[in-house]
Write a protein that holds these residues in place. Structure first.
Motif, PDB file in Angstrom:
ATOM      1  N   LEU A   1       0.909  -1.095   0.054  1.00 58.31           N
ATOM      2  CA  LEU A   1       0.010  -0.063  -0.062  1.00 58.31           C
ATOM      3  C   LEU A   1       0.769   1.361  -0.070  1.00 58.31           C
ATOM      4  N   ALA A   2       2.138   1.163   0.648  1.00 62.50           N
ATOM      5  CA  ALA A   2       2.942   2.379   0.618  1.00 62.50           C
ATOM      6  C   ALA A   2       3.238   2.793  -0.697  1.00 62.50           C
ATOM      7  N   VAL A   3       3.794   1.668  -1.279  1.00 66.23           N
ATOM      8  CA  VAL A   3       4.487   1.802  -2.671  1.00 66.23           C
ATOM      9  C   VAL A   3       3.412   2.281  -3.839  1.00 66.23           C
ATOM     10  N   ALA A   4       2.270   1.818  -3.689  1.00 64.39           N
ATOM     11  CA  ALA A   4       1.044   2.207  -4.400  1.00 64.39           C
ATOM     12  C   ALA A   4       0.827   3.414  -4.379  1.00 64.39           C
ATOM     13  N   GLY A   5       0.757   3.912  -2.987  1.00 64.30           N
ATOM     14  CA  GLY A   5       0.206   5.344  -2.708  1.00 64.30           C
ATOM     15  C   GLY A   5       1.515   6.202  -3.302  1.00 64.30           C
ATOM     16  N   VAL A   6       2.717   5.853  -3.301  1.00 67.48           N
ATOM     17  CA  VAL A   6       3.690   6.883  -3.803  1.00 67.48           C
ATOM     18  C   VAL A   6       3.767   6.952  -5.241  1.00 67.48           C
ATOM     19  N   ILE A   7       3.327   5.744  -5.888  1.00 67.55           N
ATOM     20  CA  ILE A   7       3.022   5.718  -7.245  1.00 67.55           C
ATOM     21  C   ILE A   7       1.739   6.623  -7.819  1.00 67.55           C
ATOM     22  N   GLY A   8       0.785   6.395  -6.945  1.00 68.45           N
ATOM     23  CA  GLY A   8      -0.604   7.087  -7.316  1.00 68.45           C
ATOM     24  C   GLY A   8      -0.211   8.734  -7.097  1.00 68.45           C
ATOM     25  N   ALA A   9       0.480   8.914  -6.148  1.00 70.97           N
ATOM     26  CA  ALA A   9       0.670  10.423  -5.925  1.00 70.97           C
ATOM     27  C   ALA A   9       1.583  10.910  -7.037  1.00 70.97           C
ATOM     28  N   GLY A  10       2.451  10.316  -7.633  1.00 71.88           N
ATOM     29  CA  GLY A  10       3.254  10.797  -8.646  1.00 71.88           C
ATOM     30  C   GLY A  10       2.461  10.773  -9.797  1.00 71.88           C
ATOM     31  N   CYS A  11       1.581   9.922 -10.249  1.00 76.74           N
ATOM     32  CA  CYS A  11       0.582  10.052 -11.331  1.00 76.74           C
ATOM     33  C   CYS A  11      -0.219  10.984 -11.141  1.00 76.74           C
ATOM     34  N   LEU A  12      -0.820  11.326  -9.992  1.00 78.56           N
ATOM     35  CA  LEU A  12      -1.536  12.494  -9.581  1.00 78.56           C
ATOM     36  C   LEU A  12      -0.882  13.745 -10.038  1.00 78.56           C
ATOM     37  N   ALA A  13       0.321  13.993  -9.537  1.00 79.44           N
ATOM     38  CA  ALA A  13       1.097  14.960  -9.792  1.00 79.44           C
ATOM     39  C   ALA A  13       1.298  15.353 -11.296  1.00 79.44           C
ATOM     40  N   LEU A  14       1.604  14.145 -11.823  1.00 79.87           N
ATOM     41  CA  LEU A  14       2.086  14.583 -13.276  1.00 79.87           C
ATOM     42  C   LEU A  14       0.718  14.952 -14.053  1.00 79.87           C
ATOM     43  N   THR A  15      -0.548  14.397 -13.704  1.00 79.34           N
ATOM     44  CA  THR A  15      -1.540  14.637 -14.416  1.00 79.34           C
ATOM     45  C   THR A  15      -2.070  16.028 -14.181  1.00 79.34           C
ATOM     46  N   VAL A  16      -2.028  16.507 -13.024  1.00 76.35           N
ATOM     47  CA  VAL A  16      -1.837  17.929 -12.591  1.00 76.35           C
ATOM     48  C   VAL A  16      -1.175  18.810 -13.499  1.00 76.35           C
ATOM     49  N   LEU A  17       0.088  18.462 -13.713  1.00 83.09           N
ATOM     50  CA  LEU A  17       0.945  19.228 -14.390  1.00 83.09           C
ATOM     51  C   LEU A  17       0.620  19.402 -15.640  1.00 83.09           C
ATOM     52  N   LEU A  18       0.487  18.294 -16.488  1.00 85.07           N
ATOM     53  CA  LEU A  18      -0.108  18.236 -17.798  1.00 85.07           C
ATOM     54  C   LEU A  18      -1.364  19.169 -18.139  1.00 85.07           C
ATOM     55  N   LEU A  19      -2.442  18.907 -17.008  1.00 83.72           N
ATOM     56  CA  LEU A  19      -3.598  19.658 -17.264  1.00 83.72           C
ATOM     57  C   LEU A  19      -3.281  21.192 -17.124  1.00 83.72           C
ATOM     58  N   THR A  20      -2.578  21.478 -16.082  1.00 84.52           N
ATOM     59  CA  THR A  20      -2.232  22.791 -16.001  1.00 84.52           C
ATOM     60  C   THR A  20      -1.570  23.596 -17.144  1.00 84.52           C
ATOM     61  N   ARG A  21      -0.567  22.730 -17.703  1.00 90.08           N
ATOM     62  CA  ARG A  21      -0.049  23.110 -19.069  1.00 90.08           C
ATOM     63  C   ARG A  21      -0.885  23.375 -20.224  1.00 90.08           C
ATOM     64  N   LEU A  22      -1.725  22.547 -20.352  1.00 89.12           N
ATOM     65  CA  LEU A  22      -3.035  22.587 -21.586  1.00 89.12           C
ATOM     66  C   LEU A  22      -3.872  23.654 -21.263  1.00 89.12           C
ATOM     67  N   TYR A  23      -4.115  23.737 -20.095  1.00 88.70           N
ATOM     68  CA  TYR A  23      -5.067  24.991 -19.754  1.00 88.70           C
ATOM     69  C   TYR A  23      -4.323  26.240 -19.988  1.00 88.70           C
ATOM     70  N   ARG A  24      -3.274  26.335 -19.655  1.00 86.37           N
ATOM     71  CA  ARG A  24      -2.709  27.896 -19.960  1.00 86.37           C
ATOM     72  C   ARG A  24      -2.327  27.963 -21.551  1.00 86.37           C
ATOM     73  N   SER A  25      -1.981  26.846 -22.312  1.00 85.47           N
ATOM     74  CA  SER A  25      -1.866  27.162 -23.499  1.00 85.47           C
ATOM     75  C   SER A  25      -3.247  27.153 -24.269  1.00 85.47           C
ATOM     76  N   GLY A  26      -4.241  26.574 -23.785  1.00 87.16           N
ATOM     77  CA  GLY A  26      -5.535  26.639 -24.537  1.00 87.16           C
ATOM     78  C   GLY A  26      -6.178  28.292 -24.056  1.00 87.16           C
TER      79      GLY A  26
END
Length: 95
Positions: free
Chosen positions: A43-68
């Protein structure tokens, strides 16, 4: 009054003879070893991986929002491929 003797003294209504009570030794096997938690590290490893994926998704959506927003929500420009067959691009003079 001694606090230690007050706590360890056997009262007459408890059926004691007034002397120190016999101490019963603990079981030779002990209380037993609790089984190791196998799910905790997973569960600890899955939580770290999930947090990393969430951070990358937020970064991608932020960049897409700004460029749009910068484009005024119009679609991005599409560059056409230039090949000799479609007639686009620069023509070379033979000579």
């Amino acid at each position: 009054m001694n606090p230690l003797s007050a706590v360890t003294a056997v009262l007459p209504e408890e059926g004691g003879s007034g002397g120190p009570a016999a101490v019963v030794p603990p079981d030779a096997r002990g209380p037993g070893v609790t089984p190791r938690d196998e799910l905790g590290p997973v569960l600890a490893v899955a939580g770290v991986i999930g947090a990393g994926c969430l951070a990358l998704t937020v970064l991608l959506l932020t960049r897409l929002y700004r460029s749009g927003r910068r484009r005024g929500w119009r679609p991005a420009r599409v560059l056409e491929a230039t090949t000799p067959e479609n007639g686009l691009g620069e023509r070379r003079h033979r000579g």
